[in-house]
Motif scaffolding. Structure first.
Motif, PDB file in Angstrom:
ATOM      1  N   TRP A   1      35.771  46.240  39.535  1.00  0.00           N
ATOM      2  CA  TRP A   1      36.232  45.397  40.637  1.00  0.00           C
ATOM      3  C   TRP A   1      36.231  43.919  40.252  1.00  0.00           C
ATOM      4  O   TRP A   1      37.118  43.164  40.651  1.00  0.00           O
ATOM      5  CB  TRP A   1      35.359  45.615  41.878  1.00  0.00           C
ATOM      6  N   ASP A   2      35.241  43.511  39.466  1.00  0.00           N
ATOM      7  CA  ASP A   2      35.175  42.103  39.083  1.00  0.00           C
ATOM      8  C   ASP A   2      36.250  41.728  38.068  1.00  0.00           C
ATOM      9  O   ASP A   2      36.623  40.563  37.951  1.00  0.00           O
ATOM     10  CB  ASP A   2      33.790  41.758  38.539  1.00  0.00           C
ATOM     11  N   VAL A   3      36.743  42.705  37.312  1.00  0.00           N
ATOM     12  CA  VAL A   3      37.896  42.445  36.450  1.00  0.00           C
ATOM     13  C   VAL A   3      39.083  42.025  37.324  1.00  0.00           C
ATOM     14  O   VAL A   3      39.805  41.074  37.012  1.00  0.00           O
ATOM     15  CB  VAL A   3      38.260  43.701  35.625  1.00  0.00           C
ATOM     16  N   LEU A   4      39.258  42.726  38.432  1.00  0.00           N
ATOM     17  CA  LEU A   4      40.328  42.377  39.382  1.00  0.00           C
ATOM     18  C   LEU A   4      40.061  41.030  40.030  1.00  0.00           C
ATOM     19  O   LEU A   4      40.967  40.188  40.136  1.00  0.00           O
ATOM     20  CB  LEU A   4      40.447  43.472  40.448  1.00  0.00           C
ATOM     21  N   HIS A   5      38.819  40.805  40.472  1.00  0.00           N
ATOM     22  CA  HIS A   5      38.476  39.528  41.117  1.00  0.00           C
ATOM     23  C   HIS A   5      38.708  38.352  40.178  1.00  0.00           C
ATOM     24  O   HIS A   5      39.257  37.317  40.574  1.00  0.00           O
ATOM     25  CB  HIS A   5      37.007  39.538  41.560  1.00  0.00           C
ATOM     26  N   GLN A   6      38.287  38.512  38.931  1.00  0.00           N
ATOM     27  CA  GLN A   6      38.464  37.423  37.970  1.00  0.00           C
ATOM     28  C   GLN A   6      39.935  37.131  37.723  1.00  0.00           C
ATOM     29  O   GLN A   6      40.357  35.965  37.671  1.00  0.00           O
ATOM     30  CB  GLN A   6      37.784  37.790  36.645  1.00  0.00           C
ATOM     31  N   ALA A   7      40.725  38.189  37.583  1.00  0.00           N
ATOM     32  CA  ALA A   7      42.159  38.007  37.333  1.00  0.00           C
ATOM     33  C   ALA A   7      42.817  37.258  38.486  1.00  0.00           C
ATOM     34  O   ALA A   7      43.619  36.335  38.276  1.00  0.00           O
ATOM     35  CB  ALA A   7      42.823  39.369  37.131  1.00  0.00           C
ATOM     36  N   LEU A   8      42.491  37.642  39.701  1.00  0.00           N
ATOM     37  CA  LEU A   8      43.065  36.975  40.869  1.00  0.00           C
ATOM     38  C   LEU A   8      42.585  35.530  40.976  1.00  0.00           C
ATOM     39  O   LEU A   8      43.340  34.637  41.377  1.00  0.00           O
ATOM     40  CB  LEU A   8      42.698  37.745  42.145  1.00  0.00           C
ATOM     41  N   SER A   9      41.318  35.294  40.618  1.00  0.00           N
ATOM     42  CA  SER A   9      40.781  33.931  40.640  1.00  0.00           C
ATOM     43  C   SER A   9      41.520  33.046  39.643  1.00  0.00           C
ATOM     44  O   SER A   9      41.885  31.905  39.948  1.00  0.00           O
ATOM     45  CB  SER A   9      39.284  33.961  40.307  1.00  0.00           C
ATOM     46  N   LEU A  10      41.768  33.568  38.443  1.00  0.00           N
ATOM     47  CA  LEU A  10      42.473  32.804  37.415  1.00  0.00           C
ATOM     48  C   LEU A  10      43.910  32.507  37.829  1.00  0.00           C
ATOM     49  O   LEU A  10      44.447  31.432  37.540  1.00  0.00           O
ATOM     50  CB  LEU A  10      42.468  33.578  36.095  1.00  0.00           C
ATOM     51  N   ARG A  11      44.536  33.446  38.510  1.00  0.00           N
ATOM     52  CA  ARG A  11      45.942  33.288  38.887  1.00  0.00           C
ATOM     53  C   ARG A  11      46.142  32.433  40.132  1.00  0.00           C
ATOM     54  O   ARG A  11      47.188  31.803  40.294  1.00  0.00           O
ATOM     55  CB  ARG A  11      46.595  34.659  39.092  1.00  0.00           C
ATOM     56  N   THR A  12      45.151  32.408  41.017  1.00  0.00           N
ATOM     57  CA  THR A  12      45.307  31.667  42.274  1.00  0.00           C
ATOM     58  C   THR A  12      44.608  30.310  42.278  1.00  0.00           C
ATOM     59  O   THR A  12      44.924  29.452  43.086  1.00  0.00           O
ATOM     60  CB  THR A  12      44.756  32.486  43.453  1.00  0.00           C
ATOM     61  N   GLY A  13      43.633  30.147  41.379  1.00  0.00           N
ATOM     62  CA  GLY A  13      42.869  28.907  41.363  1.00  0.00           C
ATOM     63  C   GLY A  13      41.729  28.902  42.360  1.00  0.00           C
ATOM     64  O   GLY A  13      40.982  27.921  42.449  1.00  0.00           O
ATOM     65  N   LEU A  14      41.558  29.982  43.094  1.00  0.00           N
ATOM     66  CA  LEU A  14      40.453  30.089  44.046  1.00  0.00           C
ATOM     67  C   LEU A  14      39.166  30.431  43.302  1.00  0.00           C
ATOM     68  O   LEU A  14      39.199  30.997  42.207  1.00  0.00           O
ATOM     69  CB  LEU A  14      40.749  31.181  45.085  1.00  0.00           C
ATOM     70  N   THR A  15      38.015  30.092  43.891  1.00  0.00           N
ATOM     71  CA  THR A  15      36.752  30.424  43.238  1.00  0.00           C
ATOM     72  C   THR A  15      36.564  31.932  43.226  1.00  0.00           C
ATOM     73  O   THR A  15      37.143  32.664  44.046  1.00  0.00           O
ATOM     74  CB  THR A  15      35.555  29.792  43.969  1.00  0.00           C
ATOM     75  N   PHE A  16      35.730  32.385  42.312  1.00  0.00           N
ATOM     76  CA  PHE A  16      35.470  33.814  42.181  1.00  0.00           C
ATOM     77  C   PHE A  16      34.920  34.384  43.482  1.00  0.00           C
ATOM     78  O   PHE A  16      35.331  35.454  43.924  1.00  0.00           O
ATOM     79  CB  PHE A  16      34.479  34.048  41.035  1.00  0.00           C
ATOM     80  N   GLY A  17      33.980  33.661  44.086  1.00  0.00           N
ATOM     81  CA  GLY A  17      33.390  34.127  45.334  1.00  0.00           C
ATOM     82  C   GLY A  17      34.406  34.220  46.457  1.00  0.00           C
ATOM     83  O   GLY A  17      34.375  35.160  47.269  1.00  0.00           O
ATOM     84  N   THR A  18      35.300  33.246  46.533  1.00  0.00           N
ATOM     85  CA  THR A  18      36.331  33.255  47.570  1.00  0.00           C
ATOM     86  C   THR A  18      37.243  34.470  47.417  1.00  0.00           C
ATOM     87  O   THR A  18      37.567  35.153  48.391  1.00  0.00           O
ATOM     88  CB  THR A  18      37.178  31.971  47.504  1.00  0.00           C
ATOM     89  N   VAL A  19      37.630  34.746  46.170  1.00  0.00           N
ATOM     90  CA  VAL A  19      38.477  35.917  45.910  1.00  0.00           C
ATOM     91  C   VAL A  19      37.739  37.206  46.268  1.00  0.00           C
ATOM     92  O   VAL A  19      38.310  38.123  46.862  1.00  0.00           O
ATOM     93  CB  VAL A  19      38.926  35.955  44.435  1.00  0.00           C
ATOM     94  N   THR A  20      36.443  37.262  45.930  1.00  0.00           N
ATOM     95  CA  THR A  20      35.638  38.431  46.264  1.00  0.00           C
ATOM     96  C   THR A  20      35.631  38.678  47.768  1.00  0.00           C
ATOM     97  O   THR A  20      35.782  39.823  48.228  1.00  0.00           O
ATOM     98  CB  THR A  20      34.193  38.254  45.759  1.00  0.00           C
ATOM     99  N   ALA A  21      35.470  37.606  48.529  1.00  0.00           N
ATOM    100  CA  ALA A  21      35.451  37.729  49.988  1.00  0.00           C
ATOM    101  C   ALA A  21      36.812  38.157  50.530  1.00  0.00           C
ATOM    102  O   ALA A  21      36.898  39.023  51.418  1.00  0.00           O
ATOM    103  CB  ALA A  21      35.027  36.402  50.613  1.00  0.00           C
ATOM    104  N   ILE A  22      37.889  37.566  50.009  1.00  0.00           N
ATOM    105  CA  ILE A  22      39.240  37.898  50.489  1.00  0.00           C
ATOM    106  C   ILE A  22      39.562  39.359  50.204  1.00  0.00           C
ATOM    107  O   ILE A  22      40.069  40.087  51.063  1.00  0.00           O
ATOM    108  CB  ILE A  22      40.286  36.969  49.842  1.00  0.00           C
TER     109      ILE A  22
END
Length: 221
Positions: free
Chosen positions: A46-67
């Protein structure tokens, strides 16, 4: 073989004992995620997905995790899962804890330090998962999705979990998430670690035997 009874129990039962364990477990979960990220040796699916989305959106890792947690929670509707206080706390506390950890902990360059961070992250995640699940205050978004699909499809937890994890991992990898030795270590170790920690942290109702016949083993995040 017997497994611990992990069915949800209302928060009004022993809240002074259970709420601190819930918050402590979820905080440790976020911290352990941060340690794995800083190790740079691979993340859980799951964190592989979270990290990828964080890198692509510029949002923090925690924010992506919550979304992602909220989006997954919406998937509970068709499978008729109901959130509990542990579900909401999971989204908020884990997101905050991982962001604070990443802000305070720089990425090390020495390989031995990175290995230590990975080991500490995986072991800490196993303990955190056991503490959070063992308090019996409701599943997190991803766990609820897993158990809900299992109930509706009549497929085993193992089959459903594997399918969901592989989907998250594959999507994250295609989007640029970090897959490495840590991903394999986590996949192999998280189940046994959670199983080992659970008997020591699970909350039992007074005067009630919290052991059931084996149904495939405790569910882990």
């Amino acid at each position: 073989m017997a497994v611990l009874d992990l069915r949800p129990v209302p928060v009004t039962t022993s809240p002074v004992r259970r709420l601190p364990q819930l918050l402590g477990g979820l905080t440790l979960y976020g911290v352990s995620m941060g340690l794995m990220i800083r190790s740079g040796l691979g993340l859980d699916p799951w964190d592989v997905l979270h990290q990828a989305l964080s890198l692509r959106t510029g949002l923090t890792f925690g924010t992506v995790t919550a979304i992602v947690g909220v989006l997954v929670l919406l998937c509970w509707i068709p499978i008729r899962q109901r959130p509990g206080i542990g579900t909401v706390a999971n989204i908020v506390v884990v997101a905050a804890a991982v962001d604070v950890t990443l802000a305070l902990l720089p990425a090390p360059s020495a390989l031995w330090v990175r290995i230590l961070l990975l080991v500490a992250g995986v072991v800490g995640n196993g303990l955190a998962t056991a503490a959070y699940i063992g308090v019996r205050l409701g599943a997190g978004p991803r766990d609820g999705l897993m158990t809900g699909f299992s109930e509706r499809t009549k497929l085993s937890i193992r089959v459903v979990r594997t399918g969901i994890e592989l989907t998250a991992l594959g999507t994250g990898w295609l989007l640029g998430g970090t897959v490495g030795v840590g991903t394999v270590v986590y996949a192999l170790a998280i189940g046994p670690l959670t199983q080992a920690f659970l008997p020591h942290v699970v909350w039992r109702m007074k005067g009630h035997d919290a052991v059931l016949a084996d149904r495939g083993g405790p569910v882990a995040t």
